[in-house]
Write an enzyme that holds these catalytic residues in place. Structure first.
Site, PDB file in Angstrom:
ATOM      1  CG  HIS A 162      -2.020   1.177   0.832  1.00 52.89           C
ATOM      2  ND1 HIS A 162      -3.080   0.772  -0.181  1.00 52.89           N
ATOM      3  CD2 HIS A 162      -1.907   2.399   1.192  1.00 52.89           C
ATOM      4  CE1 HIS A 162      -3.654   1.997  -0.322  1.00 52.89           C
ATOM      5  NE2 HIS A 162      -3.186   3.009   0.416  1.00 52.89           N
TER       6      HIS A 162
ATOM      7  CE1 TYR B  54      -1.737   5.284   0.933  1.00 54.80           C
ATOM      8  CE2 TYR B  54      -2.088   6.813  -0.451  1.00 54.80           C
ATOM      9  CZ  TYR B  54      -2.496   6.042   0.317  1.00 54.80           C
ATOM     10  OH  TYR B  54      -3.676   5.911   0.509  1.00 54.80           O
TER      11      TYR B  54
ATOM     12  CG  HIS C 190      -9.042   1.826  -7.523  1.00 56.43           C
ATOM     13  ND1 HIS C 190      -9.493   3.025  -6.725  1.00 56.43           N
ATOM     14  CD2 HIS C 190      -7.806   1.767  -6.840  1.00 56.43           C
ATOM     15  CE1 HIS C 190      -8.521   3.548  -5.969  1.00 56.43           C
ATOM     16  NE2 HIS C 190      -7.551   2.778  -5.835  1.00 56.43           N
ATOM     17  CG  PHE C 191      -4.611  -0.623 -10.408  1.00 54.01           C
ATOM     18  CD1 PHE C 191      -5.046  -1.518  -9.880  1.00 54.01           C
ATOM     19  CD2 PHE C 191      -4.209  -0.630 -11.498  1.00 54.01           C
ATOM     20  CE1 PHE C 191      -4.835  -2.797 -10.525  1.00 54.01           C
ATOM     21  CE2 PHE C 191      -4.103  -1.750 -12.308  1.00 54.01           C
ATOM     22  CZ  PHE C 191      -4.197  -2.787 -11.800  1.00 54.01           C
TER      23      PHE C 191
ATOM     24  NE  ARG D 199      -6.457  -7.667 -10.039  1.00 50.67           N
ATOM     25  CZ  ARG D 199      -5.618  -6.955  -9.155  1.00 50.67           C
ATOM     26  NH1 ARG D 199      -5.801  -7.161  -7.920  1.00 50.67           N
ATOM     27  NH2 ARG D 199      -4.469  -6.458  -9.263  1.00 50.67           N
TER      28      ARG D 199
END
Lengths: 90, 558, 171
Positions: free
Chosen positions: B228, B232, B379-380, B442
């Site tokens: 995660h 960032y 989303h990504f 996916r």
């Protein structure tokens, strides 16, 4: 006409280069920005100082976004997810 | 004087990193088009379905690990050099980390691409998450380990520059560009420790056969300890551009220097302890720890919401300085004809949408509905695929000129490019989200099954497939526009003493209003470490106490 | 620290929104029975002979939580039961699934539902659910598990409670 433009641009170029040479330090952090419309440097009409500035447009957009997100969340959670067939009950 | 002339050595390092990044972007992006056409069954003539997973691994590694990391290295070299006004302290050291990273990349990429050769025994079709017991060739893991170690060296390079600068400027505030670099790298050190342990202590010995069996839950957990904060590591450099440079692109000034620092502090503290939100559907991890991760993840909304306000307020300032009026009409006065602005602004808009699907992903039980479905790539691609990638492309239009001393060529193409990206991504991503709600998985070469059908809530499965294929095609065209503009500029752009205006105006609310405690690196680092220990020590101990590699299962070649 | 009052208001609103999201999830968890799987006892994936997974299938439950236990083994590239013979269960009855893998990490997604878990060798994915009405569901593997990942699928047949009897059970 073209020649006059070319010559003026040449003078401007020389002027800026010499101005840089004369300044005593690095990247000029001057204000207001030169704003000449070139890449990454859009034209600017007026100076808006920190005291004059109220970001009411930003607040408007923020509240609209907040509304969209909350409504979408309620729809997704209680509409889609809760009605999406059998779930893990444990 | 342009950056190239002032800091020629740093310019060379930055350019080297950008070249690698752009090559990775081109190859990885092309793979994406092949995937989109293949899995929607629009065109399956390029690869077979078994090879799909090699292409997918290449797409993930080249874009999410290589393009991002190398671009970020180049960006940070530029920013630290410029804001501290110092060339790198030791060129040999700097070039060492660059070349080490390149060697690592080549090894990993070689093992992935070798899998495309029929009959090859060198394969790495393990996807960019490389969960064991699927096993890749040892050079894959060694290559990745080298990239990570080299990135640690790069961070140390910038800390060293900062400390040298600090000696000469004992009381000054850390310049914002360097501040954001240092905090991003601190977050990176904390999180990459997990994947380094996984790869070096577990996966490399295992792939070399020194250890036979491996416990799959532990490496997976270590990856997501890293995974995660990794996103960032990608996002914070985009925020870096939005905070430090986008105000200038908008014709305005940064609304608040201190809020930018606060945001980076929160990311340093909270990015790693949230890793379990990628493992909500995992057995072996208790609901309590999953809940703790969820609460921390939703708190991570805060710095992004703060960024929303501060960045838009900075853009609005530019619009007002350009004559913008009213509550919403000012939006029209933003420089929508200036490529770096357009790319960053569209990236930000897309991020606002991606943020919402991220909230769904973060929320423990509703996540289960979309877990491992097409929603997740939907989303990504909005977040890393647009907010980060499009911002990087946009700022390149302003950086490459100052690094090469050449004016941007094909400005019209440069302007169309971000609009095309936005259009392509809107089509592809909305379809992926809806496909995920229908349950389409996916990471699957042929999502067609016998005996049942997927049912779309909005629209139809057929139309979803077409939107993915068309969207991906438009994105690839946009990508090639970008590469064309950059290559032409670099190679044939008109040489100039001042190819772009490199100045950045002072923030509206500047460093003088920023409390000194925000610059107290040690304090925030300590807090970050404590939170990581709280989140992970018990679960990891639980997995390790019966043996690092047990209960184990044998490897399965990829 | 100098924070503009608009931004300060927005930050407060942000905190309220975050609390609202957390509250919704907790309510869903506790009040609407929308849960996730948790930790469970481990098994040795290489030696499942001593466990219930030795004879996978639907069994009468002894746990007191559910009426039936369904034991499923996942492997490259099938579910047992599920792929060859479908998993047959009665509607409107509490059922607990126990799923493990014998080789690599798989997924177990019942398409069109919220039943979706990872399947990890050495761990047992355990969850309880009720299928409200007779229906047929597809099960797909949604975690990449090797070159034939995309053919890995299974089926769950939910039949009326009255039609469900001993013949669907295994020992």
């Amino acid at each position: 006409m073209r020649d006059i433009v070319k010559l003026s641009l040449l003078f401007i170029k020389i002027f800026f280069v010499m101005a840089e040479e004369n300044s005593d330090h690095s990247t000029p952090e001057e204000y207001p920005p030169k704003g000449d419309g070139t890449i990454g440097n859009p034209k600017v009409d007026q100076k808006v100082s920190v005291d004059d500035y109220k970001p009411k447009g930003t607040l408007t957009l923020a509240l609209i976004y907040f509304l969209i997100v909350v409504l979408m969340w309620i729809f997704m959670y209680f509409g889609e997810f809760a009605n999406h067939g059998p779930s893990i009950m444990n | 004087m342009t950056f190239l002339k002032k800091y020629p050595r740093a310019a060379k390092v930055a350019k080297a990193n950008f070249i690698v990044a752009f090559i990775a972007l081109t190859i990885g992006g092309t793979f994406g088009l092949i995937q989109a056409l293949h899995r929607t069954d629009i065109f399956r003539g390029i690869i077979n379905s078994g090879q799909y997973y090699t292409i997918l691994t290449g797409h993930g590694v080249l874009l999410a690990l290589i393009f991002t990391t190398f671009f970020i290295m180049g960006l940070f070299v530029w920013g630290v050099t410029r804001s501290l006004e110092r060339e790198p302290e030791n060129l040999t050291y700097t070039w060492t980390w660059f070349w080490l990273m390149v060697v690592g990349l080549v090894l990993a990429a070689f093992t992935i691409l070798a899998g495309l050769v029929p009959g090859s025994s060198i394969r790495a079709a393990v996807l960019y998450t490389f969960y064991p017991p699927l096993q890749a060739h040892p050079l894959f893991y060694i290559g990745l380990a080298l990239v990570i170690v080299a990135s640690w060296m790069a961070g140390a390079d910038w800390f060293r520059s900062y400390l040298k600068w600090r000696k000469e400027h004992p009381t000054e505030r850390i310049p914002l560009l360097t501040y954001m670099t240092l905090f991003t790298m601190l977050m990176w050190y904390i999180c990459s420790f997990g994947v380094a342990f996984e790869v070096v202590v577990m996966l490399i010995p295992w792939s070399l056969g020194w250890v036979t069996n491996i416990d799959p839950l532990l490496p997976r957990t270590l990856f997501w300890y890293f995974g995660h904060a990794l996103v960032y590591f990608w996002l914070l450099p985009a925020y870096y551009v939005w905070y430090a440079i986008l105000p200038k692109f908008s014709g305005g000034r940064l609304f608040s220097d201190s809020m930018a620092r606060v945001v980076f502090i929160i990311f340093l503290i909270l990015s790693t302890p949230v890793g379990f939100h990628h493992q909500y559907a995992d057995p072996g991890i208790s609901v309590g720890f999953k809940f703790y991760a969820m609460a921390a993840t939703l708190l991570l909304l805060l710095p992004s919401l703060i960024t929303f306000f501060t960045v838009i307020a900075s853009m609005e300032h530019g619009a007002r300085q350009r004559g913008g009026k009213g509550y919403l009409a000012w939006l029209g006065k933003l420089p929508w004809d200036n490529p770096p602005f357009v790319g960053c602004a569209l990236a930000g808009i897309m991020f606002a949408a991606g943020g919402f699907s991220g909230i769904i992903n973060a929320s423990m039980n509703i996540n289960i509905m979309i877990h491992n479905t097409l929603w997740v790539p939907g989303h990504f691609h909005l977040t890393v695929g647009t907010a980060v990638a499009l911002t990087f492309m946009a700022v390149s239009y302003w950086l490459i000129p100052q690094l090469t001393g050449r004016k941007l060529k094909h400005k019209t193409l440069a302007l169309i490019q971000p609009y095309a990206w936005f259009l392509g991504m809107t089509l592809m991503s909305n379809a992926m989200h809806r496909g995920g709600l229908a349950g389409i998985p996916r990471r699957t070469a042929e999502p067609t099954y016998s005996g049942f059908k997927f049912h779309a809530v909005f629209g139809s499965i057929g139309e979803i497939k077409w939107q993915i294929a068309i969207g991906a095609t438009i994105l690839t065209i946009s990508l090639f526009m970008f590469i064309w503009v950059i290559t032409a500029t670099w190679w044939k752009g008109e040489e100039s003493e001042q190819p772009v205006d490199e100045s950045i105006p002072e923030p509206l609310s500047g460093a003088e209003y920023t409390p000194a405690v925000l610059d107290n690196i040690k304090l925030w680092l300590a807090l970050a470490i404590i939170l990581v220990i709280l989140a992970y020590s018990f679960p990891l101990w639980d997995m390790i106490k019966d043996g690092l590699f047990s209960p184990g299962v044998p490897p399965r070649p990829a | 620290m100098h924070i503009h009052k608009f931004e300060r208001f927005w930050i407060q609103l942000a905190f309220v929104t975050i609390a609202f999201f957390i509250a919704t999830v907790v309510y869903g968890f506790v009040g609407m029975n929308l849960k996730v799987i948790g930790a469970n006892k481990k098994v040795d994936a290489q030696h499942l002979e001593n466990t219930e997974f030795n004879h996978p299938g639907v069994k009468k439950s002894t746990s007191g939580v559910a009426k039936y236990d369904v034991y499923v083994k996942a492997m490259q590239f099938a579910y047992q039961p599920g792929s060859g013979t479908p998993i047959t269960v009665p509607a409107n009855t509490k059922i607990t699934f126990h799923i493990t893998s014998v080789d690599v990490i798989h997924g177990f997604e019942v398409v069109g539902t919220n039943l979706n878990t990872m399947v990890i060798p050495g761990e047992v994915s355990k969850f309880t659910t009720i299928f409200p009405e007779p229906k047929s569901y597809g099960v797909i593997c949604n975690e990449y598990c090797g070159p034939a990942h995309h053919v890995m699928q299974g089926k769950i047949n939910v039949i009326p409670k009255s039609e469900f009897d001993e013949k669907y059970l295994v020992k």
